[in-house]
Design a protein around this motif. Sequence first.
Motif, PDB file in Angstrom:
ATOM      1  N   TYR A  28       0.706  -1.114   0.065  1.00 11.70           N
ATOM      2  CA  TYR A  28      -0.090  -0.055   0.001  1.00 11.70           C
ATOM      3  C   TYR A  28       0.930   1.149  -0.082  1.00 11.70           C
ATOM      4  O   TYR A  28       0.430   2.262   0.488  1.00 11.70           O
ATOM      5  N   THR A  29       2.005   1.289  -0.632  1.00 11.51           N
ATOM      6  CA  THR A  29       2.721   2.316  -0.588  1.00 11.51           C
ATOM      7  C   THR A  29       3.320   2.581  -1.977  1.00 11.51           C
ATOM      8  O   THR A  29       3.375   1.793  -2.907  1.00 11.51           O
ATOM      9  N   ARG A  30       3.714   3.869  -2.408  1.00 17.26           N
ATOM     10  CA  ARG A  30       4.084   4.344  -3.799  1.00 17.26           C
ATOM     11  C   ARG A  30       5.450   3.420  -4.106  1.00 17.26           C
ATOM     12  O   ARG A  30       5.634   3.153  -5.109  1.00 17.26           O
ATOM     13  N   ALA A  31       5.942   3.273  -2.845  1.00 25.26           N
ATOM     14  CA  ALA A  31       7.477   2.589  -3.150  1.00 25.26           C
ATOM     15  C   ALA A  31       7.146   1.149  -3.683  1.00 25.26           C
ATOM     16  O   ALA A  31       7.939   0.527  -4.351  1.00 25.26           O
ATOM     17  N   GLY A  32       6.087   0.596  -3.111  1.00 30.38           N
ATOM     18  CA  GLY A  32       5.717  -0.762  -3.514  1.00 30.38           C
ATOM     19  C   GLY A  32       5.479  -0.823  -4.998  1.00 30.38           C
ATOM     20  O   GLY A  32       5.765  -1.689  -5.950  1.00 30.38           O
ATOM     21  N   VAL A  33       4.699   0.374  -5.599  1.00 23.26           N
ATOM     22  CA  VAL A  33       4.237   0.357  -6.783  1.00 23.26           C
ATOM     23  C   VAL A  33       5.684   0.476  -7.678  1.00 23.26           C
ATOM     24  O   VAL A  33       5.810  -0.378  -8.822  1.00 23.26           O
ATOM     25  N   VAL A  34       6.418   1.362  -7.360  1.00 24.04           N
ATOM     26  CA  VAL A  34       7.627   1.307  -7.937  1.00 24.04           C
ATOM     27  C   VAL A  34       8.481   0.050  -7.974  1.00 24.04           C
ATOM     28  O   VAL A  34       9.002  -0.334  -9.093  1.00 24.04           O
ATOM     29  N   VAL A  35       8.640  -0.614  -6.997  1.00 23.71           N
ATOM     30  CA  VAL A  35       9.226  -1.843  -6.924  1.00 23.71           C
ATOM     31  C   VAL A  35       8.613  -2.794  -7.912  1.00 23.71           C
ATOM     32  O   VAL A  35       9.379  -3.619  -8.661  1.00 23.71           O
ATOM     33  N   ALA A  36       7.271  -2.783  -8.073  1.00 21.46           N
ATOM     34  CA  ALA A  36       6.765  -3.827  -8.700  1.00 21.46           C
ATOM     35  C   ALA A  36       7.009  -3.602 -10.215  1.00 21.46           C
ATOM     36  O   ALA A  36       7.317  -4.285 -10.893  1.00 21.46           O
ATOM     37  N   LEU A  37       6.796  -2.161 -10.515  1.00 26.68           N
ATOM     38  CA  LEU A  37       7.351  -1.713 -11.957  1.00 26.68           C
ATOM     39  C   LEU A  37       8.656  -1.931 -12.275  1.00 26.68           C
ATOM     40  O   LEU A  37       8.872  -2.666 -13.505  1.00 26.68           O
ATOM     41  N   LEU A  38       9.616  -1.922 -11.434  1.00 26.24           N
ATOM     42  CA  LEU A  38      10.996  -2.137 -11.581  1.00 26.24           C
ATOM     43  C   LEU A  38      11.130  -3.724 -11.988  1.00 26.24           C
ATOM     44  O   LEU A  38      11.986  -4.156 -12.863  1.00 26.24           O
ATOM     45  N   PHE A  39      10.399  -4.476 -11.307  1.00 28.60           N
ATOM     46  CA  PHE A  39      10.345  -5.863 -11.350  1.00 28.60           C
ATOM     47  C   PHE A  39      10.154  -6.382 -12.994  1.00 28.60           C
ATOM     48  O   PHE A  39      10.802  -7.036 -13.720  1.00 28.60           O
ATOM     49  N   VAL A  40       8.936  -5.824 -13.383  1.00 29.89           N
ATOM     50  CA  VAL A  40       8.626  -6.570 -14.704  1.00 29.89           C
ATOM     51  C   VAL A  40       9.416  -5.638 -16.001  1.00 29.89           C
ATOM     52  O   VAL A  40       9.247  -6.145 -17.118  1.00 29.89           O
ATOM     53  N   THR A  41       9.915  -4.540 -15.511  1.00 28.44           N
ATOM     54  CA  THR A  41      10.620  -3.963 -16.845  1.00 28.44           C
ATOM     55  C   THR A  41      12.135  -4.087 -16.780  1.00 28.44           C
ATOM     56  O   THR A  41      12.833  -3.524 -17.705  1.00 28.44           O
ATOM     57  N   LEU A  42      12.457  -4.954 -15.791  1.00 26.78           N
ATOM     58  CA  LEU A  42      13.993  -5.184 -15.753  1.00 26.78           C
ATOM     59  C   LEU A  42      14.770  -5.710 -16.965  1.00 26.78           C
ATOM     60  O   LEU A  42      15.811  -4.979 -17.481  1.00 26.78           O
ATOM     61  N   PRO A  43      14.138  -6.389 -17.929  1.00 29.81           N
ATOM     62  CA  PRO A  43      14.633  -6.920 -19.092  1.00 29.81           C
ATOM     63  C   PRO A  43      14.902  -5.995 -20.316  1.00 29.81           C
ATOM     64  O   PRO A  43      15.787  -6.252 -20.942  1.00 29.81           O
TER      65      PRO A  43
END
Lengths: 311, 329
Positions: free
Chosen positions: A175-190
């Motif tokens: 429930y934090t914006r940091a969580g959103v960013v981490v999720a986005l980082l995960f899927v855009t890594l490649p």
Amino acid sequence: MPETESGAGLLEQAPPAPDLALRPAIDPGRKPRRGRSRRRRGVPSGRPLTSPGNFAPALGLGMVVLYLSVIVLIPLAAVAWRSTGQGLDGFWHAINRPEASSTLKLTIGASLLVALVNLVMGTAIAWLLVRDRLPGRALIDMLIDLPFALPTIVAGLALLTVYGTNSPVGLNLAYTRAGVVVALLFVTLPFVVRTVQPVLLELDREMEEAAASLGARPATIFVRIILPNIAPAMAAGTALAFARAMSEFGSTVLISGNLPFKTQVASVHIFNQLESDNVTGAAAVSTVLLIVSLFVLVGLDLLQRWAARRG
Amino acid sequence: MSIKVNRVNKTFGEFVALDDVTVDIPAGSLTALLGPSGGGKSTLLRVIAGLEKPDSGLVEIEGREANHLPVQERGVGFVFQHYAAFKHLTVARNVAFGLEIRKRPKAEIKKRVAELLELVHLENFAHRYPSQLSGGQRQRMALARALAVEPAVLLLDEPFGALDAQVRKELRIWLRKLHEEVHVTTVFVTHDQEEAMEVADSIVVMANGKVEQIGSPDDLYDKPANDFVMSFLGPVTKLGGQLVRPHDLELFTVPEQDTVAATVERVTRLGFEVRVDLNVNGRAGPEGGPDEVWAQVTRGTAEQFALEPGKTVHIRRAPDRLVQPARSA
């Protein structure tokens, strides 16, 4: 030592310049005029599209346009049309509602941040994979693709398990914006890794040796030789990562908690608007995403044209 | 600007690239490193440049010990077989690179680049990108780029190896003329003996990481140190177990002193020259078959002797042209 005066002297004694003497033999097509050679190169040597008696190219073009229209262009136009269903004022009103503008700001802002982190980290990872003989390189190389292969909701669940409320590592991003960013980082890594890696592999190492022999230190070589050559790939990967982050749904939906004004991303917002029958609102936010994506795409295309022209 | 290489060794894993190599290259000379592929010549060039570190031994440039100097500080200009052009920079910016690194004033750089482009006949191509140039033009650009920083020595690694035969021949002559003009100590690597003989004033023959012989083109051709040098520098054939140049065989219609009888097998016209394949009568070759030898004669000689298959001639090594290795390899 090369002397300037002697240089001029050579020119007088020397036979006709090799390129003048030899051009017909080695490159009959090339003319010294730059524009001409460009144009020759740009036009494929095949039959023109309108050539009578050969309808195949026209048919092919028709097929592509039709397919693209049915699958992509018409639905996109419909969304844009729908967003202005209540006039341009309605569109402005729809995207200026606090909830909509907040979700757009979050989505675009987080995507920009994620794209920038990817630009740096993705390039660094590609560099390590290509240039360093680090142990376990093959394994890392394989793992890079995991976010591509994984269903994004699985990624979301995985992140929630590690960085959720009952985080085993004591880091609660739920429930934090940091969580959103981490999720986005995960899927855009490649994206950046996979666009930069092949270019780095193909990069002529002798360019770097030549630069070194001319006096360039490693940092200078990186900035003046390597970076300009991989920059188009870095930009392409970053743009792809950005576009993907803007549209992400599955990986963020769990960890963000979708709190309006706080962690709700645009795609979830659009979904919610449709659920509550606000089609215009959903279409308006969608259209903004569409326009931003188009800008990125056009920018990327211009960049690549510029790079291709440069050779 | 002399170069001294003293007892240098270099291995890549199991492979011995340089085996106790000692070479002196005098200032202002134009030297060829000649030898078959994998003979160590490129490695030697890269060791001189500082692009490879020798396992042991000493490299001196201008009397200064250079082992500890990185490539940036050796004052060498290096030209690569595949040009190593900076793809993202125009021809002018390629040539300017070394001067820009040295933070020379803009006006000076501009002037110097213009002079160098004129020197390599690329003045009309300054604003092109390397991809818009032919191979020969790219290599001349690379040469101008290397010369821009006024190197103490110019090192060229198979500079014409990637070019087609016609351009290659032009550039050879051009390189020699350029050297006459700028007089920078120049070392170039080649596996083409004709190229080495035509361009260089001194040749270092290398094979299997070792120096086989050092000398002028004439020395190497006329006084080869061993069978390897003799066969690498020009055509050879074997008569009585000894190497001989095919153009040094004398033909007679009747027996003379030291001649052996041989039967003509085949006569092949190669323009001005004629290749005559012969079997030495009554002698077995190394594999038990006939003892084969070939002679290179002029068209005039071939017609004079009316050479044709089946005809018997008497051959010997020309006594005044006793070319044979000083020692056997």
